[in-house]
Scaffold this motif. Structure first.
Motif, PDB file in Angstrom:
ATOM      1  N   GLU A  88      39.836  26.912  49.656  1.00  0.00           N
ATOM      2  CA  GLU A  88      39.718  27.780  50.826  1.00  0.00           C
ATOM      3  C   GLU A  88      40.976  27.707  51.683  1.00  0.00           C
ATOM      4  OE1 GLU A  88      36.169  26.412  52.747  1.00  0.00           O
ATOM      5  OE2 GLU A  88      34.844  27.411  51.301  1.00  0.00           O
ATOM      6  N   THR A  89      41.518  26.508  51.854  1.00  0.00           N
ATOM      7  CA  THR A  89      42.740  26.328  52.643  1.00  0.00           C
ATOM      8  C   THR A  89      43.890  27.104  52.023  1.00  0.00           C
ATOM      9  OG1 THR A  89      42.028  24.147  53.404  1.00  0.00           O
ATOM     10  CG2 THR A  89      44.387  24.612  53.507  1.00  0.00           C
ATOM     11  N   GLU A  90      44.032  26.996  50.702  1.00  0.00           N
ATOM     12  CA  GLU A  90      45.103  27.705  50.011  1.00  0.00           C
ATOM     13  C   GLU A  90      44.901  29.217  50.092  1.00  0.00           C
ATOM     14  OE1 GLU A  90      47.559  27.501  45.843  1.00  0.00           O
ATOM     15  OE2 GLU A  90      45.462  26.875  45.815  1.00  0.00           O
ATOM     16  N   ARG A  91      43.688  29.676  49.861  1.00  0.00           N
ATOM     17  CA  ARG A  91      43.395  31.110  49.898  1.00  0.00           C
ATOM     18  C   ARG A  91      43.687  31.689  51.291  1.00  0.00           C
ATOM     19  NH1 ARG A  91      39.188  31.062  47.035  1.00  0.00           N
ATOM     20  NH2 ARG A  91      37.746  30.300  48.613  1.00  0.00           N
ATOM     21  N   GLU A  92      43.302  30.968  52.339  1.00  0.00           N
ATOM     22  CA  GLU A  92      43.554  31.436  53.697  1.00  0.00           C
ATOM     23  C   GLU A  92      45.044  31.457  54.013  1.00  0.00           C
ATOM     24  OE1 GLU A  92      41.257  28.902  56.237  1.00  0.00           O
ATOM     25  OE2 GLU A  92      39.347  29.679  55.488  1.00  0.00           O
ATOM     26  N   ALA A  93      45.765  30.412  53.603  1.00  0.00           N
ATOM     27  CA  ALA A  93      47.197  30.336  53.889  1.00  0.00           C
ATOM     28  C   ALA A  93      47.960  31.446  53.173  1.00  0.00           C
ATOM     29  CB  ALA A  93      47.744  28.967  53.482  1.00  0.00           C
ATOM     30  N   ILE A  94      47.661  31.670  51.914  1.00  0.00           N
ATOM     31  CA  ILE A  94      48.333  32.728  51.154  1.00  0.00           C
ATOM     32  C   ILE A  94      47.894  34.094  51.680  1.00  0.00           C
ATOM     33  CG2 ILE A  94      48.624  33.790  48.878  1.00  0.00           C
ATOM     34  CD1 ILE A  94      50.049  31.083  49.198  1.00  0.00           C
ATOM     35  N   GLY A  95      46.645  34.223  52.059  1.00  0.00           N
ATOM     36  CA  GLY A  95      46.128  35.492  52.591  1.00  0.00           C
ATOM     37  C   GLY A  95      46.821  35.911  53.876  1.00  0.00           C
ATOM     38  N   ARG A  96      47.243  34.936  54.692  1.00  0.00           N
ATOM     39  CA  ARG A  96      47.972  35.275  55.915  1.00  0.00           C
ATOM     40  C   ARG A  96      49.306  35.939  55.580  1.00  0.00           C
ATOM     41  NH1 ARG A  96      45.698  30.355  57.651  1.00  0.00           N
ATOM     42  NH2 ARG A  96      47.557  29.185  57.123  1.00  0.00           N
ATOM     43  N   VAL A  97      49.909  35.547  54.462  1.00  0.00           N
ATOM     44  CA  VAL A  97      51.191  36.126  54.053  1.00  0.00           C
ATOM     45  C   VAL A  97      50.994  37.483  53.397  1.00  0.00           C
ATOM     46  CG1 VAL A  97      53.170  35.835  52.517  1.00  0.00           C
ATOM     47  CG2 VAL A  97      52.307  33.884  53.801  1.00  0.00           C
ATOM     48  N   THR A  98      49.998  37.585  52.532  1.00  0.00           N
ATOM     49  CA  THR A  98      49.815  38.815  51.749  1.00  0.00           C
ATOM     50  C   THR A  98      48.911  39.823  52.443  1.00  0.00           C
ATOM     51  OG1 THR A  98      47.904  37.936  50.558  1.00  0.00           O
ATOM     52  CG2 THR A  98      50.084  37.545  49.587  1.00  0.00           C
ATOM     53  N   GLY A  99      48.408  39.466  53.615  1.00  0.00           N
ATOM     54  CA  GLY A  99      47.489  40.373  54.307  1.00  0.00           C
ATOM     55  C   GLY A  99      46.150  40.469  53.600  1.00  0.00           C
ATOM     56  N   GLY A 100      45.831  39.452  52.799  1.00  0.00           N
ATOM     57  CA  GLY A 100      44.571  39.429  52.080  1.00  0.00           C
ATOM     58  C   GLY A 100      44.600  40.158  50.750  1.00  0.00           C
ATOM     59  N   MET A 101      45.741  40.765  50.418  1.00  0.00           N
ATOM     60  CA  MET A 101      45.839  41.463  49.134  1.00  0.00           C
ATOM     61  C   MET A 101      45.867  40.457  47.998  1.00  0.00           C
ATOM     62  SD  MET A 101      48.619  44.510  49.701  1.00  0.00           S
ATOM     63  CE  MET A 101      49.932  43.358  49.987  1.00  0.00           C
ATOM     64  N   GLN A 102      45.151  40.742  46.933  1.00  0.00           N
ATOM     65  CA  GLN A 102      45.210  39.938  45.717  1.00  0.00           C
ATOM     66  C   GLN A 102      46.297  40.528  44.837  1.00  0.00           C
ATOM     67  OE1 GLN A 102      43.387  37.178  45.238  1.00  0.00           O
ATOM     68  NE2 GLN A 102      42.471  37.473  47.234  1.00  0.00           N
ATOM     69  N   LEU A 103      47.357  39.777  44.619  1.00  0.00           N
ATOM     70  CA  LEU A 103      48.487  40.280  43.856  1.00  0.00           C
ATOM     71  C   LEU A 103      48.687  39.414  42.624  1.00  0.00           C
ATOM     72  CD1 LEU A 103      50.843  40.849  46.903  1.00  0.00           C
ATOM     73  CD2 LEU A 103      49.484  42.561  45.704  1.00  0.00           C
ATOM     74  N   PRO A 104      47.863  39.607  41.592  1.00  0.00           N
ATOM     75  CA  PRO A 104      47.968  38.763  40.397  1.00  0.00           C
ATOM     76  C   PRO A 104      49.325  38.915  39.715  1.00  0.00           C
ATOM     77  CG  PRO A 104      46.519  40.622  39.998  1.00  0.00           C
ATOM     78  CD  PRO A 104      46.872  40.655  41.453  1.00  0.00           C
ATOM     79  N   GLY A 105      49.867  37.790  39.307  1.00  0.00           N
ATOM     80  CA  GLY A 105      51.124  37.793  38.561  1.00  0.00           C
ATOM     81  C   GLY A 105      52.356  37.864  39.432  1.00  0.00           C
ATOM     82  N   LEU A 106      52.208  38.272  40.699  1.00  0.00           N
ATOM     83  CA  LEU A 106      53.370  38.369  41.566  1.00  0.00           C
ATOM     84  C   LEU A 106      53.771  37.010  42.093  1.00  0.00           C
ATOM     85  CD1 LEU A 106      55.456  40.132  42.947  1.00  0.00           C
ATOM     86  CD2 LEU A 106      53.830  40.545  44.794  1.00  0.00           C
ATOM     87  N   PHE A 107      52.800  36.138  42.301  1.00  0.00           N
ATOM     88  CA  PHE A 107      53.094  34.835  42.878  1.00  0.00           C
ATOM     89  C   PHE A 107      52.704  33.778  41.896  1.00  0.00           C
ATOM     90  CE2 PHE A 107      52.119  37.803  46.281  1.00  0.00           C
ATOM     91  CZ  PHE A 107      53.356  37.868  46.855  1.00  0.00           C
TER      92      PHE A 107
END
Length: 107
Positions: A88-107
């Protein structure tokens, strides 16, 4: 020409987002999360990024008269709680950068 300019801007935005994600992942490497079971009588600490167990704390009160199965269940529960919190911590931290978009393969 404007199509190429837009593509260039999009590429710059993606590169900046990648830099931000890299920075967040670096911060997550140093972050420790704690999982608990039995009201905190068993606690497990692990890293947010790789979920490496750093420590296990067991209250001495649990050891008095406790059977092995109960203690195993408490440790397992604390580990599962810690992994869930790390995810959850990782998902929230990355979500703040991506605006919540799921970008498979980009990161």
């Amino acid at each position: 020409m404007s199509g190429l300019g837009e593509m260039g801007n999009l590429l710059k935005q993606a590169q900046e987002m990648q830099r931000q994600v890299d920075r967040v992942r670096s911060e997550l490497r140093t972050q420790i999360v704690e999982g608990r079971a039995g009201g905190g009588v068993v606690r497990v600490e692990l890293t947010s990024d790789r979920h490496e167990v750093k420590s296990v704390h067991i209250s001495p009160d649990v050891l008095k008269g406790a059977d092995a199965k109960m203690l195993e269940d408490l440790v397992l529960g604390a580990l599962q709680d810690a992994v869930k919190r790390a995810q959850e911590t990782e998902r929230e931290a990355i979500g703040r950068v991506t605006g919540g978009m799921q970008l498979p393969g980009l990161f």
